[in-house]
Each structure stands twice: as C-alpha cells, then as structure tokens.
Motif scaffolding. Structure first.
Motif, PDB file in Angstrom:
ATOM      1  N   UNK A  40      20.340  10.659  24.810  1.00  0.00           N
ATOM      2  CA  UNK A  40      20.092   9.271  25.220  1.00  0.00           C
ATOM      3  C   UNK A  40      20.455   8.270  24.132  1.00  0.00           C
ATOM      4  N   UNK A  41      20.036   8.538  22.894  1.00  0.00           N
ATOM      5  CA  UNK A  41      20.167   7.540  21.841  1.00  0.00           C
ATOM      6  C   UNK A  41      21.457   7.681  21.030  1.00  0.00           C
ATOM      7  N   UNK A  42      21.939   8.896  20.845  1.00  0.00           N
ATOM      8  CA  UNK A  42      23.112   9.111  20.007  1.00  0.00           C
ATOM      9  C   UNK A  42      24.379   9.275  20.827  1.00  0.00           C
ATOM     10  N   UNK A  43      24.366  10.176  21.789  1.00  0.00           N
ATOM     11  CA  UNK A  43      25.548  10.422  22.603  1.00  0.00           C
ATOM     12  C   UNK A  43      25.750   9.386  23.707  1.00  0.00           C
ATOM     13  N   UNK A  44      24.685   8.710  24.097  1.00  0.00           N
ATOM     14  CA  UNK A  44      24.739   7.728  25.188  1.00  0.00           C
ATOM     15  C   UNK A  44      25.275   8.372  26.481  1.00  0.00           C
ATOM     16  N   UNK A  45      24.915   9.616  26.703  1.00  0.00           N
ATOM     17  CA  UNK A  45      25.400  10.314  27.896  1.00  0.00           C
ATOM     18  C   UNK A  45      24.296  11.176  28.494  1.00  0.00           C
ATOM     19  N   UNK A  46      23.096  10.608  28.552  1.00  0.00           N
ATOM     20  CA  UNK A  46      21.961  11.367  29.064  1.00  0.00           C
ATOM     21  C   UNK A  46      22.100  11.673  30.553  1.00  0.00           C
ATOM     22  N   UNK A  47      22.973  10.934  31.267  1.00  0.00           N
ATOM     23  CA  UNK A  47      23.154  11.197  32.697  1.00  0.00           C
ATOM     24  C   UNK A  47      23.685  12.603  32.935  1.00  0.00           C
ATOM     25  N   UNK A  48      24.494  13.124  32.024  1.00  0.00           N
ATOM     26  CA  UNK A  48      25.010  14.486  32.183  1.00  0.00           C
ATOM     27  C   UNK A  48      23.876  15.506  32.071  1.00  0.00           C
ATOM     28  N   UNK A  49      22.995  15.290  31.106  1.00  0.00           N
ATOM     29  CA  UNK A  49      21.859  16.195  30.962  1.00  0.00           C
ATOM     30  C   UNK A  49      20.930  16.077  32.158  1.00  0.00           C
ATOM     31  N   UNK A 250      27.709  21.853  31.717  1.00  0.00           N
ATOM     32  CA  UNK A 250      27.147  22.688  30.651  1.00  0.00           C
ATOM     33  C   UNK A 250      28.170  22.893  29.534  1.00  0.00           C
ATOM     34  N   UNK A 251      29.386  23.250  29.899  1.00  0.00           N
ATOM     35  CA  UNK A 251      30.423  23.490  28.901  1.00  0.00           C
ATOM     36  C   UNK A 251      30.782  22.211  28.150  1.00  0.00           C
ATOM     37  N   UNK A 252      30.755  21.076  28.846  1.00  0.00           N
ATOM     38  CA  UNK A 252      31.033  19.803  28.171  1.00  0.00           C
ATOM     39  C   UNK A 252      29.953  19.483  27.151  1.00  0.00           C
ATOM     40  N   UNK A 253      28.683  19.680  27.509  1.00  0.00           N
ATOM     41  CA  UNK A 253      27.594  19.433  26.567  1.00  0.00           C
ATOM     42  C   UNK A 253      27.660  20.413  25.400  1.00  0.00           C
ATOM     43  N   UNK A 254      27.979  21.657  25.684  1.00  0.00           N
ATOM     44  CA  UNK A 254      28.054  22.661  24.629  1.00  0.00           C
ATOM     45  C   UNK A 254      29.183  22.354  23.651  1.00  0.00           C
ATOM     46  N   UNK A 255      30.256  21.797  24.161  1.00  0.00           N
ATOM     47  CA  UNK A 255      31.426  21.510  23.318  1.00  0.00           C
ATOM     48  C   UNK A 255      31.298  20.182  22.578  1.00  0.00           C
ATOM     49  N   UNK A 256      30.818  19.142  23.255  1.00  0.00           N
ATOM     50  CA  UNK A 256      30.886  17.784  22.703  1.00  0.00           C
ATOM     51  C   UNK A 256      29.580  17.286  22.098  1.00  0.00           C
ATOM     52  N   UNK A 257      28.445  17.748  22.596  1.00  0.00           N
ATOM     53  CA  UNK A 257      27.165  17.179  22.169  1.00  0.00           C
ATOM     54  C   UNK A 257      26.325  18.136  21.337  1.00  0.00           C
ATOM     55  N   UNK A 258      26.315  19.406  21.699  1.00  0.00           N
ATOM     56  CA  UNK A 258      25.371  20.337  21.063  1.00  0.00           C
ATOM     57  C   UNK A 258      25.640  20.547  19.580  1.00  0.00           C
ATOM     58  N   UNK A 259      26.904  20.661  19.115  1.00  0.00           N
ATOM     59  CA  UNK A 259      27.102  20.802  17.665  1.00  0.00           C
ATOM     60  C   UNK A 259      26.528  19.630  16.869  1.00  0.00           C
ATOM     61  N   UNK A 260      26.708  18.404  17.371  1.00  0.00           N
ATOM     62  CA  UNK A 260      26.133  17.259  16.688  1.00  0.00           C
ATOM     63  C   UNK A 260      24.618  17.275  16.702  1.00  0.00           C
ATOM     64  N   UNK A 261      24.041  17.765  17.787  1.00  0.00           N
ATOM     65  CA  UNK A 261      22.578  17.872  17.876  1.00  0.00           C
ATOM     66  C   UNK A 261      22.047  18.835  16.818  1.00  0.00           C
ATOM     67  N   UNK A 262      22.662  20.002  16.699  1.00  0.00           N
ATOM     68  CA  UNK A 262      22.220  20.958  15.680  1.00  0.00           C
ATOM     69  C   UNK A 262      22.432  20.399  14.280  1.00  0.00           C
ATOM     70  N   UNK A 263      23.531  19.686  14.083  1.00  0.00           N
ATOM     71  CA  UNK A 263      23.800  19.099  12.766  1.00  0.00           C
ATOM     72  C   UNK A 263      22.726  18.089  12.392  1.00  0.00           C
ATOM     73  N   UNK A 264      22.256  17.324  13.378  1.00  0.00           N
ATOM     74  CA  UNK A 264      21.248  16.302  13.098  1.00  0.00           C
ATOM     75  C   UNK A 264      19.843  16.877  12.999  1.00  0.00           C
TER      76      UNK A 264
END
Length: 386
Positions: A40-49, A250-264
């Motif tokens: 919601x706050x970083x990726x601005x793409x909470x609609x996908x989740x 799922x694959x889009x979130x795993x590729x584009x959002x999840x690495x940044x989430x773990x990094x943060x």
C-alpha cells in the motif's frame, strides 16, 4: 469442523517465501500485515494483493459451501433413502474421498474473514499444486449444471424430479441456536448459499478486472476476456475461473514486489519516510559539526572545549549510517521494527531477528569507527587564531 489456523514455522532457518507470507505462516515483521502495508505505502499497488486475497476468499467460500452441503446431505440420509435418490450424496462422498472437503490448494486469507486450508509450503511448487482445487471447481460446475434457471437463483435445490428433502436447507444463524441436528453440528453459525458464491465471483470481476473498474488491475486482456466470458456467458462461478489471473498476479508480486519487501523488512527495520528524515537530519547535523569544528580551530579553542563536537558528529554519523543500512541498530538490538512511520512492533520471526542483530552489530561498528575518525581529526588538530 472448523478450519485450523495456520501455524508459523518457528524452526525456519531462511527467509520466507511469498507463498508462506500469503498463507500467514510467518511472523512480524515479515507477516501478511507487513506485506499489505508495504504494497500500500511503498509499491502503491495494493489492489493486486487485494485481488489475490479476494480470490482466495472466494475459494474458501466455495469450500465452506461444499462442506456445508455435504453435512446437510448426511444429516438427511434417512429421508434420502426413502426418496430413493442418492445421487447427491454419492457425488459428495466421492468429492470427500478425493479431497476430504478441506482443501490443499492456494486459498489463503487475510484478516479474520479469510481462512486457509493449505499445507505448509516454502516454495511456489506447493502453490501450484491444484488437484484439489480442480476437483472443487468440477464439483461446483457439476452441481450448477443440474440446476434450472429458477432454482439456480436460490442456489440450494436440484432441478431433478426429486423431493425437496434431497437438498435440505442448511441451518441459518437462528436455527443453529436450537436443538436441531443441524444446530448440533460443527458448522459455522452462518450458511453459504450458491447465490453467495455467484455474488462473490461477480464482485471480483466488476471490482478488479473490467475496464474502468473501481480498483482495476493490469493483467493480459486475454485473461480478462476469458474470465468475463466464463462468468457472464457460461454462468460459471467456480474458483478455477480465476486460476490463470491469480497465478499471473502471484508471479508479478513475487518478481516485482517481494524482493523489495524482504530487503526492507528482513534486512532493515525502517520505513521510507523515516529513512528520508534520518538522512536530512543527519546531513544537517554533520554540516553543523563541520561548521562548528572549523570555527573552534580558527578561534584557537582548547581541546577540552572541542570535545563538544563529539555530540553532533555522533548524531550525524548514526543517522546517515542508519539510512545507508536501512536499519536503526539500537532498535534492532531491542527487537523492534517499524510498521509505519514511528509505529513499531516486536520482531517475532526468529531468523529475521538473528539476521537483524548481526547487521545491527556491523552497523554500530562502522558508526563507531567513522565517529572516532571525525572527532580525532577536529579535536586534536592544532588550533590557529586567524
């Protein structure tokens, strides 16, 4: 029987996968709530989740409906035998023998209204196992194909010429308070009708997928067209309708959002606004320290007076290194991580706690070395009054 809540893996000696996070098998700060805030706050793409979670909720709704339908049929078994019709119970027994009505697919929920029937799974290999989901969808399509247009609106009765007792009404919230056999079962206090499943499928379609939808997500038009056709023209509402779109998201979130989430969250404990504020305050503090240090040198202040430079140099170095490491080492050693700006939570994931402690010690070592270097340079250099 109520669905057991997922149990986090406390012995996991690695970072979690996206599937484990979505299955609510992780703890803070890498739990589903943290991932939701990050989207919601970083990726601005909470609609996908939200789309993924709503499709998972739709799957749970279908499972609930099938379990409840089977329970209702079993309760009325004597009446079924008198009516001479056992087709529905045979279908449900077959479904139960294959999947036991409890689900081993990918339907995972978020919050109190979403439940999960999935087994633990560290990778997408478990996520892609859908044999049970396909059986569930096939069962729903089979029951739906046997309903007449009028009865399909009611969602509970078959279109064959069998007595109404074949598909008895499931217990409502009110009837569960009585002493009826249905009330004594372990079913939830509310029932799920076929109309609820239909409404859930249509809500997903009109909320996320159609052009100009309220929360439209961008997925290939071929997937959108297939889903729209299946729901509006073929009258389908089984979970398999959304499988391709759910996999894509799922694959889009795993590729584009999840690495940044773990990094943060797994390598740091600060959110973006806090990091930016630390950088600004740290640079101001360092500028003030340099400015004061040169003044003291050229006005020939004594070394004892120049020791006050330790304070601004320490603050500036600490804040800038916190920005570089995305980590507040003191908060990390105290077991705290930032959910939102200045809102903290305890670090409960064991492996993440260990990882952050190591990074915190490294960060503190660099802070000490840099701070000592600056202070020694400006405190012990000879002064000269201009």
């Amino acid at each position: 029987m109520s669905t057991p809540s997922p149990v986090p893996d406390m012995d996991r000696n690695r970072l979690p996968s996206l599937f484990e996070v979505l299955s609510r098998r992780t703890l803070a700060p890498v739990d589903l709530f943290s991932f939701y805030i990050y989207m919601r706050d970083t990726q601005r793409s909470v609609d996908y989740l939200d789309f993924w979670l709503d499709v998972s909720q739709h799957m749970s709704l279908c499972r609930h409906y099938v379990r409840e339908l089977r329970r209702s049929v079993l309760i009325e078994t004597p009446e079924l035998e008198k009516a001479g019709s056992k087709r529905s119970s045979q279908i449900l027994e077959t479904y139960n023998s294959n999947g036991n009505g409890n689900g081993h697919g990918n339907g995972n929920g978020y919050g109190q209204t979403r439940t999960s029937d999935d087994p633990p799974g560290p990778s997408r290999a478990n996520y892609s196992g859908k044999s049970h989901d396909q059986r569930l969808s096939a069962f729903l399509r089979d029951t739906d194909s046997k309903q007449s247009p009028n009865n399909s609106q009611n969602g509970d009765r078959s279109a064959d010429n069998t007595p109404s007792s074949e598909n008895p009404p499931r217990p409502s919230f009110i009837t569960t308070q009585s002493n009826s056999p249905a009330a004594n079962s372990n079913s939830p206090q509310h029932t799920v009708s076929r109309q609820d499943i239909r409404a859930s499928a249509e809500k997903i379609l009109y909320t996320y997928l159609l052009a100009s939808a309220e929360r439209e997500i961008i997925i290939p038009q071929g997937l959108v067209g297939a889903i729209e056709r299946a729901i509006t023209q073929e009258g389908r509402d089984d979970p398999e309708v959304f499988d391709a779109a759910k996999d894509y998201v799922f694959q889009a979130m795993e590729r584009d959002a999840f690495p940044g989430f773990l990094n943060q969250k797994a390598l740091g404990n600060l959110v973006e606004p806090d990091k930016t504020a630390r950088l600004v305050v740290g640079m101001v503090s360092m500028f003030a320290a340099w400015w004061t240090a040169f003044i003291m040198i050229f006005l020939n202040y004594g070394r004892a007076t120049r020791c006050w430079l330790i304070l601004p140099f320490t603050i500036g170095t600490y804040l800038i290194m916190s920005y570089e490491y995305m980590l507040d080492p003191i908060l990390a050693l105290a077991g705290l991580s930032e959910y939102t700006f200045l809102s903290f939570t305890r670090i409960k994931e064991p492996y993440v706690r260990k990882l952050l402690n190591k990074r915190a010690m490294t960060c503190l070592l660099w802070i000490a070395l840099i701070d000592v270097a600056w202070c020694c340079l400006f405190i012990f250099v000879p002064g000269k009054r201009l």
